[in-house]
Motif scaffolding. Structure first.
Motif, PDB file in Angstrom:
ATOM      1  N   GLY A  34       0.821  -1.199   0.000  1.00 47.94           N
ATOM      2  CA  GLY A  34       0.000   0.000   0.000  1.00 47.94           C
ATOM      3  C   GLY A  34       0.855   1.249   0.000  1.00 47.94           C
ATOM      4  N   VAL A  35       0.190   2.402   0.018  1.00 43.77           N
ATOM      5  CA  VAL A  35       0.858   3.700   0.044  1.00 43.77           C
ATOM      6  C   VAL A  35       0.336   4.478   1.240  1.00 43.77           C
ATOM      7  CG1 VAL A  35       1.165   5.879  -1.200  1.00 43.77           C
ATOM      8  CG2 VAL A  35       1.082   3.733  -2.462  1.00 43.77           C
ATOM      9  N   LEU A  36       1.253   5.086   1.989  1.00 43.93           N
ATOM     10  CA  LEU A  36       0.828   5.879   3.143  1.00 43.93           C
ATOM     11  C   LEU A  36       0.226   7.204   2.677  1.00 43.93           C
ATOM     12  CD1 LEU A  36       3.731   5.352   5.694  1.00 43.93           C
ATOM     13  CD2 LEU A  36       1.447   4.341   5.716  1.00 43.93           C
ATOM     14  N   VAL A  37      -1.012   7.449   3.063  1.00 46.79           N
ATOM     15  CA  VAL A  37      -1.656   8.724   2.759  1.00 46.79           C
ATOM     16  C   VAL A  37      -1.501   9.684   3.928  1.00 46.79           C
ATOM     17  CG1 VAL A  37      -3.242   7.821   1.027  1.00 46.79           C
ATOM     18  CG2 VAL A  37      -3.923   7.798   3.417  1.00 46.79           C
ATOM     19  N   ILE A  38      -1.244   9.143   5.109  1.00 45.18           N
ATOM     20  CA  ILE A  38      -0.886   9.923   6.298  1.00 45.18           C
ATOM     21  C   ILE A  38       0.342   9.240   6.884  1.00 45.18           C
ATOM     22  CG2 ILE A  38      -1.591  10.661   8.609  1.00 45.18           C
ATOM     23  CD1 ILE A  38      -4.480  10.657   7.608  1.00 45.18           C
ATOM     24  N   PRO A  39       1.443   9.988   7.142  1.00 41.28           N
ATOM     25  CA  PRO A  39       2.666   9.352   7.622  1.00 41.28           C
ATOM     26  C   PRO A  39       2.489   8.710   8.996  1.00 41.28           C
ATOM     27  CG  PRO A  39       2.849  11.743   7.765  1.00 41.28           C
ATOM     28  CD  PRO A  39       1.551  11.434   7.063  1.00 41.28           C
ATOM     29  N   THR A  40       3.288   7.670   9.254  1.00 43.07           N
ATOM     30  CA  THR A  40       3.280   7.063  10.581  1.00 43.07           C
ATOM     31  C   THR A  40       4.294   7.794  11.463  1.00 43.07           C
ATOM     32  OG1 THR A  40       4.989   5.428  10.096  1.00 43.07           O
ATOM     33  CG2 THR A  40       2.704   4.784   9.629  1.00 43.07           C
ATOM     34  N   ARG A  41       4.110   7.672  12.784  1.00 43.68           N
ATOM     35  CA  ARG A  41       5.026   8.304  13.728  1.00 43.68           C
ATOM     36  C   ARG A  41       5.726   7.261  14.589  1.00 43.68           C
ATOM     37  NH1 ARG A  41       1.531  11.737  17.093  1.00 43.68           N
ATOM     38  NH2 ARG A  41      -0.099  10.338  16.430  1.00 43.68           N
ATOM     39  N   GLY A  42       5.897   6.072  14.043  1.00 45.17           N
ATOM     40  CA  GLY A  42       6.499   4.994  14.823  1.00 45.17           C
ATOM     41  C   GLY A  42       5.599   4.658  16.003  1.00 45.17           C
ATOM     42  N   PRO A  43       6.188   4.353  17.163  1.00 41.47           N
ATOM     43  CA  PRO A  43       5.378   4.016  18.339  1.00 41.47           C
ATOM     44  C   PRO A  43       4.516   5.177  18.851  1.00 41.47           C
ATOM     45  CG  PRO A  43       7.671   3.347  18.650  1.00 41.47           C
ATOM     46  CD  PRO A  43       7.609   4.155  17.387  1.00 41.47           C
ATOM     47  N   ALA A  44       4.808   6.407  18.401  1.00 38.59           N
ATOM     48  CA  ALA A  44       4.066   7.574  18.873  1.00 38.59           C
ATOM     49  C   ALA A  44       2.674   7.689  18.261  1.00 38.59           C
ATOM     50  CB  ALA A  44       4.857   8.851  18.589  1.00 38.59           C
ATOM     51  N   GLY A  45       2.413   6.983  17.163  1.00 36.58           N
ATOM     52  CA  GLY A  45       1.079   7.073  16.593  1.00 36.58           C
ATOM     53  C   GLY A  45       0.994   6.517  15.186  1.00 36.58           C
ATOM     54  N   PRO A  46      -0.214   6.150  14.803  1.00 37.14           N
ATOM     55  CA  PRO A  46      -0.408   5.546  13.481  1.00 37.14           C
ATOM     56  C   PRO A  46      -0.549   6.583  12.379  1.00 37.14           C
ATOM     57  CG  PRO A  46      -2.494   5.639  14.607  1.00 37.14           C
ATOM     58  CD  PRO A  46      -1.462   6.183  15.564  1.00 37.14           C
ATOM     59  N   GLY A  47      -0.380   6.096  11.167  1.00 38.87           N
ATOM     60  CA  GLY A  47      -0.716   6.860   9.979  1.00 38.87           C
ATOM     61  C   GLY A  47      -1.896   6.173   9.321  1.00 38.87           C
ATOM     62  N   PRO A  72       9.109   5.876  12.192  1.00 39.03           N
ATOM     63  CA  PRO A  72       8.304   6.780  11.373  1.00 39.03           C
ATOM     64  C   PRO A  72       8.522   6.530   9.881  1.00 39.03           C
ATOM     65  CG  PRO A  72       9.386   7.988  13.133  1.00 39.03           C
ATOM     66  CD  PRO A  72       9.983   6.606  13.143  1.00 39.03           C
ATOM     67  N   LEU A  73       7.445   6.598   9.119  1.00 33.22           N
ATOM     68  CA  LEU A  73       7.487   6.436   7.664  1.00 33.22           C
ATOM     69  C   LEU A  73       6.765   7.620   7.037  1.00 33.22           C
ATOM     70  CD1 LEU A  73       6.599   2.642   7.443  1.00 33.22           C
ATOM     71  CD2 LEU A  73       8.862   3.671   7.155  1.00 33.22           C
ATOM     72  N   ALA A  74       7.322   8.133   5.951  1.00 33.29           N
ATOM     73  CA  ALA A  74       6.822   9.352   5.315  1.00 33.29           C
ATOM     74  C   ALA A  74       5.556   9.126   4.494  1.00 33.29           C
ATOM     75  CB  ALA A  74       7.903   9.930   4.406  1.00 33.29           C
ATOM     76  N   GLN A  75       4.785  10.192   4.350  1.00 31.90           N
ATOM     77  CA  GLN A  75       3.628  10.177   3.459  1.00 31.90           C
ATOM     78  C   GLN A  75       4.105   9.834   2.055  1.00 31.90           C
ATOM     79  OE1 GLN A  75       1.456  13.844   3.424  1.00 31.90           O
ATOM     80  NE2 GLN A  75       0.070  13.178   1.831  1.00 31.90           N
ATOM     81  N   GLY A  76       3.374   8.982   1.360  1.00 31.28           N
ATOM     82  CA  GLY A  76       3.722   8.580   0.013  1.00 31.28           C
ATOM     83  C   GLY A  76       4.639   7.365  -0.047  1.00 31.28           C
ATOM     84  N   ALA A  77       5.110   6.894   1.112  1.00 35.16           N
ATOM     85  CA  ALA A  77       5.998   5.727   1.142  1.00 35.16           C
ATOM     86  C   ALA A  77       5.224   4.465   0.778  1.00 35.16           C
ATOM     87  CB  ALA A  77       6.623   5.569   2.520  1.00 35.16           C
ATOM     88  N   ASP A  78       5.872   3.596   0.007  1.00 37.17           N
ATOM     89  CA  ASP A  78       5.309   2.278  -0.260  1.00 37.17           C
ATOM     90  C   ASP A  78       5.570   1.411   0.961  1.00 37.17           C
ATOM     91  OD1 ASP A  78       4.495   2.855  -2.874  1.00 37.17           O
ATOM     92  OD2 ASP A  78       6.458   2.341  -3.682  1.00 37.17           O
TER      93      ASP A  78
END
Length: 83
Positions: A12-25, A45-51
């Motif tokens: 999938g593709v992240l439409v909202i970035p993740t913040r690692g353990p601090a919160g979901p995307g 953490p993973l950036a918006q638009g990341a596969d």
């Protein structure tokens, strides 16, 4: 509620970035002939638009994801379309 194991292994593709353990995307996944969104958790953490690759279904439309690079991309670098 039946577990949604069909999403495991989907890319999938992240439409909202993740913040690692601090919160979901939020991840958009092609599944069941369409697309669906899930809350996406990741270890880092993973950036918006990341596969990303879905590695676990956590219930309640929540999944665990990891960064994903398609290994077949390396095989096609510099090669034009195949007719």
């Amino acid at each position: 509620m039946v577990p949604d194991d069909a999403v495991i292994g989907c890319v999938g593709v992240l439409v909202i970035p993740t913040r690692g353990p601090a919160g979901p995307g939020e991840v958009l996944v092609r599944i069941r002939g369409g697309t669906e969104t899930f809350l996406a958790w990741s270890a880092e953490p993973l950036a918006q638009g990341a596969d990303v690759l879905v590695i676990e279904y956590c219930g309640g439309r929540q999944v665990t994801v990891i960064a994903w690079t398609d290994p077949l991309d390396e095989l096609t670098d510099g090669i034009g379309p195949v007719d």
